[in-house]
Design a protein around this motif. Sequence first.
Motif, PDB file in Angstrom:
ATOM      1  N   THR A 292       0.786  -1.235   0.000  1.00 29.89           N
ATOM      2  CA  THR A 292       0.000   0.000   0.000  1.00 29.89           C
ATOM      3  C   THR A 292       0.812   1.276   0.000  1.00 29.89           C
ATOM      4  O   THR A 292       0.327   2.304  -0.465  1.00 29.89           O
ATOM      5  CB  THR A 292      -0.934   0.032   1.234  1.00 29.89           C
ATOM      6  N   SER A 293       2.008   1.270   0.536  1.00 27.43           N
ATOM      7  CA  SER A 293       2.765   2.511   0.748  1.00 27.43           C
ATOM      8  C   SER A 293       3.444   2.960  -0.548  1.00 27.43           C
ATOM      9  O   SER A 293       4.370   2.309  -1.043  1.00 27.43           O
ATOM     10  CB  SER A 293       3.820   2.315   1.846  1.00 27.43           C
ATOM     11  N   VAL A 294       2.978   4.090  -1.082  1.00 27.35           N
ATOM     12  CA  VAL A 294       3.521   4.633  -2.320  1.00 27.35           C
ATOM     13  C   VAL A 294       4.499   5.756  -1.978  1.00 27.35           C
ATOM     14  O   VAL A 294       4.155   6.689  -1.259  1.00 27.35           O
ATOM     15  CB  VAL A 294       2.404   5.181  -3.224  1.00 27.35           C
ATOM     16  N   VAL A 295       5.734   5.644  -2.483  1.00 28.83           N
ATOM     17  CA  VAL A 295       6.705   6.723  -2.320  1.00 28.83           C
ATOM     18  C   VAL A 295       6.820   7.451  -3.653  1.00 28.83           C
ATOM     19  O   VAL A 295       6.242   7.040  -4.659  1.00 28.83           O
ATOM     20  CB  VAL A 295       8.063   6.183  -1.828  1.00 28.83           C
TER      21      VAL A 295
ATOM     22  N   SER B 226      12.697   6.325  -9.405  1.00 30.48           N
ATOM     23  CA  SER B 226      11.291   6.421  -9.800  1.00 30.48           C
ATOM     24  C   SER B 226      10.445   5.538  -8.906  1.00 30.48           C
ATOM     25  O   SER B 226      10.914   4.518  -8.392  1.00 30.48           O
ATOM     26  CB  SER B 226      11.102   5.957 -11.253  1.00 30.48           C
ATOM     27  N   ALA B 227       9.170   5.894  -8.768  1.00 32.56           N
ATOM     28  CA  ALA B 227       8.256   5.085  -7.961  1.00 32.56           C
ATOM     29  C   ALA B 227       6.832   5.287  -8.453  1.00 32.56           C
ATOM     30  O   ALA B 227       6.488   6.346  -8.988  1.00 32.56           O
ATOM     31  CB  ALA B 227       8.370   5.459  -6.487  1.00 32.56           C
ATOM     32  N   ALA B 228       6.017   4.275  -8.274  1.00 36.58           N
ATOM     33  CA  ALA B 228       4.601   4.350  -8.647  1.00 36.58           C
ATOM     34  C   ALA B 228       3.889   3.148  -8.051  1.00 36.58           C
ATOM     35  O   ALA B 228       4.532   2.163  -7.645  1.00 36.58           O
ATOM     36  CB  ALA B 228       4.421   4.367 -10.162  1.00 36.58           C
ATOM     37  N   TYR B 229       2.558   3.202  -8.037  1.00 33.74           N
ATOM     38  CA  TYR B 229       1.799   1.999  -7.697  1.00 33.74           C
ATOM     39  C   TYR B 229       1.672   1.156  -8.955  1.00 33.74           C
ATOM     40  O   TYR B 229       1.311   1.659 -10.021  1.00 33.74           O
ATOM     41  CB  TYR B 229       0.413   2.345  -7.153  1.00 33.74           C
TER      42      TYR B 229
ATOM     43  N   LYS C  90      -0.249  -5.161  -8.486  1.00 39.42           N
ATOM     44  CA  LYS C  90      -0.982  -4.977  -7.224  1.00 39.42           C
ATOM     45  C   LYS C  90      -0.091  -4.652  -6.031  1.00 39.42           C
ATOM     46  O   LYS C  90      -0.355  -5.087  -4.915  1.00 39.42           O
ATOM     47  CB  LYS C  90      -1.845  -6.210  -6.918  1.00 39.42           C
ATOM     48  N   ARG C  91       0.939  -3.885  -6.264  1.00 36.38           N
ATOM     49  CA  ARG C  91       1.770  -3.414  -5.160  1.00 36.38           C
ATOM     50  C   ARG C  91       2.627  -2.238  -5.639  1.00 36.38           C
ATOM     51  O   ARG C  91       2.911  -2.111  -6.831  1.00 36.38           O
ATOM     52  CB  ARG C  91       2.652  -4.516  -4.578  1.00 36.38           C
ATOM     53  N   PRO C  92       3.072  -1.405  -4.711  1.00 37.46           N
ATOM     54  CA  PRO C  92       3.925  -0.277  -5.104  1.00 37.46           C
ATOM     55  C   PRO C  92       5.297  -0.751  -5.590  1.00 37.46           C
ATOM     56  O   PRO C  92       5.841  -1.752  -5.098  1.00 37.46           O
ATOM     57  CB  PRO C  92       4.050   0.536  -3.809  1.00 37.46           C
ATOM     58  N   ILE C  93       5.836   0.023  -6.512  1.00 37.44           N
ATOM     59  CA  ILE C  93       7.133  -0.275  -7.127  1.00 37.44           C
ATOM     60  C   ILE C  93       8.049   0.921  -6.911  1.00 37.44           C
ATOM     61  O   ILE C  93       7.606   2.073  -6.944  1.00 37.44           O
ATOM     62  CB  ILE C  93       6.986  -0.505  -8.645  1.00 37.44           C
ATOM     63  N   ALA C  94       9.318   0.635  -6.709  1.00 35.72           N
ATOM     64  CA  ALA C  94      10.323   1.708  -6.665  1.00 35.72           C
ATOM     65  C   ALA C  94      11.601   1.172  -7.290  1.00 35.72           C
ATOM     66  O   ALA C  94      11.956  -0.002  -7.084  1.00 35.72           O
ATOM     67  CB  ALA C  94      10.589   2.156  -5.237  1.00 35.72           C
ATOM     68  N   TYR C  95      12.260   1.998  -8.060  1.00 35.46           N
ATOM     69  CA  TYR C  95      13.608   1.670  -8.536  1.00 35.46           C
ATOM     70  C   TYR C  95      14.599   2.457  -7.693  1.00 35.46           C
ATOM     71  O   TYR C  95      14.336   3.603  -7.295  1.00 35.46           O
ATOM     72  CB  TYR C  95      13.760   1.985 -10.021  1.00 35.46           C
ATOM     73  N   ALA C  96      15.733   1.828  -7.397  1.00 36.15           N
ATOM     74  CA  ALA C  96      16.696   2.464  -6.489  1.00 36.15           C
ATOM     75  C   ALA C  96      18.111   2.045  -6.836  1.00 36.15           C
ATOM     76  O   ALA C  96      18.354   0.915  -7.271  1.00 36.15           O
ATOM     77  CB  ALA C  96      16.378   2.088  -5.040  1.00 36.15           C
ATOM     78  N   TRP C  97      19.040   2.976  -6.620  1.00 39.59           N
ATOM     79  CA  TRP C  97      20.466   2.660  -6.724  1.00 39.59           C
ATOM     80  C   TRP C  97      20.917   2.060  -5.398  1.00 39.59           C
ATOM     81  O   TRP C  97      20.747   2.673  -4.346  1.00 39.59           O
ATOM     82  CB  TRP C  97      21.278   3.911  -7.053  1.00 39.59           C
ATOM     83  N   LEU C  98      21.498   0.861  -5.476  1.00 38.51           N
ATOM     84  CA  LEU C  98      21.910   0.126  -4.280  1.00 38.51           C
ATOM     85  C   LEU C  98      23.273  -0.512  -4.500  1.00 38.51           C
ATOM     86  O   LEU C  98      23.715  -0.681  -5.653  1.00 38.51           O
ATOM     87  CB  LEU C  98      20.885  -0.969  -3.952  1.00 38.51           C
ATOM     88  N   PRO C  99      23.942  -0.930  -3.429  1.00 41.29           N
ATOM     89  CA  PRO C  99      25.194  -1.673  -3.601  1.00 41.29           C
ATOM     90  C   PRO C  99      24.935  -2.978  -4.362  1.00 41.29           C
ATOM     91  O   PRO C  99      23.856  -3.564  -4.247  1.00 41.29           O
ATOM     92  CB  PRO C  99      25.634  -1.961  -2.162  1.00 41.29           C
ATOM     93  N   PRO C 100      25.911  -3.451  -5.125  1.00 42.52           N
ATOM     94  CA  PRO C 100      25.707  -4.698  -5.879  1.00 42.52           C
ATOM     95  C   PRO C 100      25.454  -5.902  -4.988  1.00 42.52           C
ATOM     96  O   PRO C 100      24.924  -6.917  -5.443  1.00 42.52           O
ATOM     97  CB  PRO C 100      27.009  -4.849  -6.676  1.00 42.52           C
TER      98      PRO C 100
END
Length: 835
Positions: free
Chosen positions: A760-763, A781-784, A789-799
């Motif tokens: 449920t939590s959209v950033v 980027s982020a969106a529902y 049926k769930r929120p999505i976020a793309y993020a830069w993270l350590p490999p």
Amino acid sequence: MRATPRVVIIGAGIVGANLADELATRGWTSVTVLDQGPLNLAGGSTSHAPGLVFQTNPSKTMTEFAAYTVDKLLSLSDEGVACFNQVGGLEVATTPERLEDLKRKLGYATSWGIEGRIIDADECTKHYPLLNQDMVLGGLHVPSDGLASAARAVQLLIRKATAAGVTFIGSTPVTGIEQSGGKVTGVQTPDGVIPADIVVSCAGFWGPKIGAMAGMAVPLLPLAHQYVTTTAVPELVATNLRTNPLDPSNGARMPILRHQDRDLYFREHGDRIGIGSYAHRPMPVDLDRLPDVAPGQMSEHRMPSRLEFTEEDFLPCWEDSRQLLPALRGAEIADGFNGIFSFTPDGGPLIGQSPELEGFYVAEAVWVTHSAGVARAVAELLIEGESRIPLHECEVSRFEAVQTADSYVSETSQKNFVEIYDVLHPLQPRESPRDLRVSPFNCRQKELGAFFLEASGWERPHWFEANRPLLDELPAEWQAPERGSWAAMFSSPISAAEAWKTRTAVALYDMTALKRLEVSGPGALALLQRLSAGQIDKKPGAVTYCLLLNDDGGVRSDITIARLDEATFQVGANGNIDFDYFTREARRQTADDVSQWVQVRDITGSTCCIGLWGPLAREVIAKVSADDFTNDGLRYFRTKQVRIGGIPVTAMRLSYVGELGWELYTTAEYGLKLWDLLFEAGQEQGIIAAGRGAFNSLRLEKGYRLWGTDMTPEHEPFQAGLGFSIAKNKDSFVGAEALAERRAQPAARQLRCLTVDDGTSVVLGKEPVFFNGEAAGYVTSAAYGYTVKRPIAYAWLPPSASEGDAVEIEYFGTRIAATVSAEPLVDPGMERLRG
């Protein structure tokens, strides 16, 4: 040893002096710095700048500029007296909305590597004892913020750069820019011409006048800003927290302070308080009516950038200041002035080379806060070819032509002044000017109740009220959860219905606002082969998704290139920066070999584009076209000329939403008719018009990147998940060698897909991401995801963060559990796209 280019820097303020130093440090010493004022007090914005450095900014680039400025100013000292007093920064909230915004701002700080904390009212008062604690709900404290002594820094930089061989000349106005063959050759002064291979205008609010000498529009508005100094405040003397080694003008013990709910900021001047206000009416400045102050008459209280104080504008702020700081009730206003500084249409600085005059650069609308960082970036740009800190948000060429008009610059810059401390949503649309650029379908979109947001002057529908009845038909599994108040702003549940129709039926999307270039001529293929990392040498009809790289292998842009015939290509670009780049490179190639001439045209305004997408798209288009749209007739990533209802159309088999369909291009005069034909033909299939709310959700479900958001020039293709776009049989393109070297090194980070565990939590983007309990990256980027049926976020993270690993996204101070997920989330086998 090869001689370095002759560089002339116009302006010896904090930016010009820093740039001279940065160049000299890198071995470029054939540098002359000119200023119309005396070097000891040039009379520009630097001469009266209050010097507050709050580093945190929604922009990663701007934050990095500020952080470097802090480090550099801390390193500058004279007899043990530094140019930066690191007293910290404190932003206080007197409303619940501001306190929530400070939590969001702390998220930016954490994402960009700046240490900070949200503190309660009691701790705010401990840091700043003069506060009226009853007014304060809390604050954001950043220990590394502080006070820059800009005038002192300039003198030390002049001394340092002079010792390295740089020449500084004061009391010398610039009267013209000399050029020959499209290249800068010198700078005119009353004492003669100073030859130059490169000229950099660091003239601040005088930038538009210098730009005009070079035939360049510099979209900057000089505005006056009020600043006062009080009489002595007895409580400051009595507090006597500690002795400060800085000069009296920069002496301070307490943090620099912002009271953004009243558009105010505060700093100490020894036993007095300085107060800056944005609460007054905008005061545009006519450069031709500035006071004429001769160099010999310049003083702290008399300079061109210091205008007469308009007390009536400040009096309400004075009362607000006394409420927040009751100690001021025993003080008076000792001195006040209206100081000039620079604003731009989007609030960012202006950095880069003139599109028309090679060798003429600008570094304008730069505040003390970011001065050294910008100077380093420009030095790297001149010497290495690009800045190590991405400049896409600051490029002077980022504006469209209409955005450089005096009327547009004036209105938007004044609005930015008014809103500088407002709590603004990331999607907040400007209220005016609007309807500057509209697609041919705009009238139909209004009939359908489109809710428009604006970008680059374009009106872009985000959803359509005509689709609200679809919410009653929406299957339960497509129902999206209710969003929090912040995430719900400028969004609508209607987007769920539009996504549902796109995935299950068919929808029309207005893609007109995407920049389109026509690249043609005998040298067009050679140009595109050299600049892009993809294989473009294919038969006419091929469409290639590919990247433009910088010399260091970073992603300059991502584009599509459609080969229409042997010598004509249509390029889908990201904006005016790409247009400027192709135009400049085409000019150079043509000059080098006239037989390989290339013409680059921006055809965006003369054409339009409809995205017709969805599993029923073929049934719709078959009703209005006799052309073959089957898989055999038009394969994925191919293009051909077709007729739709008799209208000539360039059809490209592409889809940014991950569904069967085409991008349909035609010239603007046919656009409305094309829309009507398709909309009428699709009624049986339940066709709808859909907006960018659904579009963004669908593209994230498919894992499609957005340049400038998901990846920037600081990222290389393989880290960004775009390695597939690098041609395997090609090694002679811009950035190829550097990319190979970067690939040989272990990746420091990776762009990963996250799904939010609670469903449920959209950033919204730019939030910090924690991995193994430590701040390790940030959301792009982020969106529902309506389909998944769930929120999505793309993020830069350590490999080391791999699929299935748990992470946390910090959103307004709350940690939200998420999981690193395999991508794409929808149609990994590409059956829907190729069906």
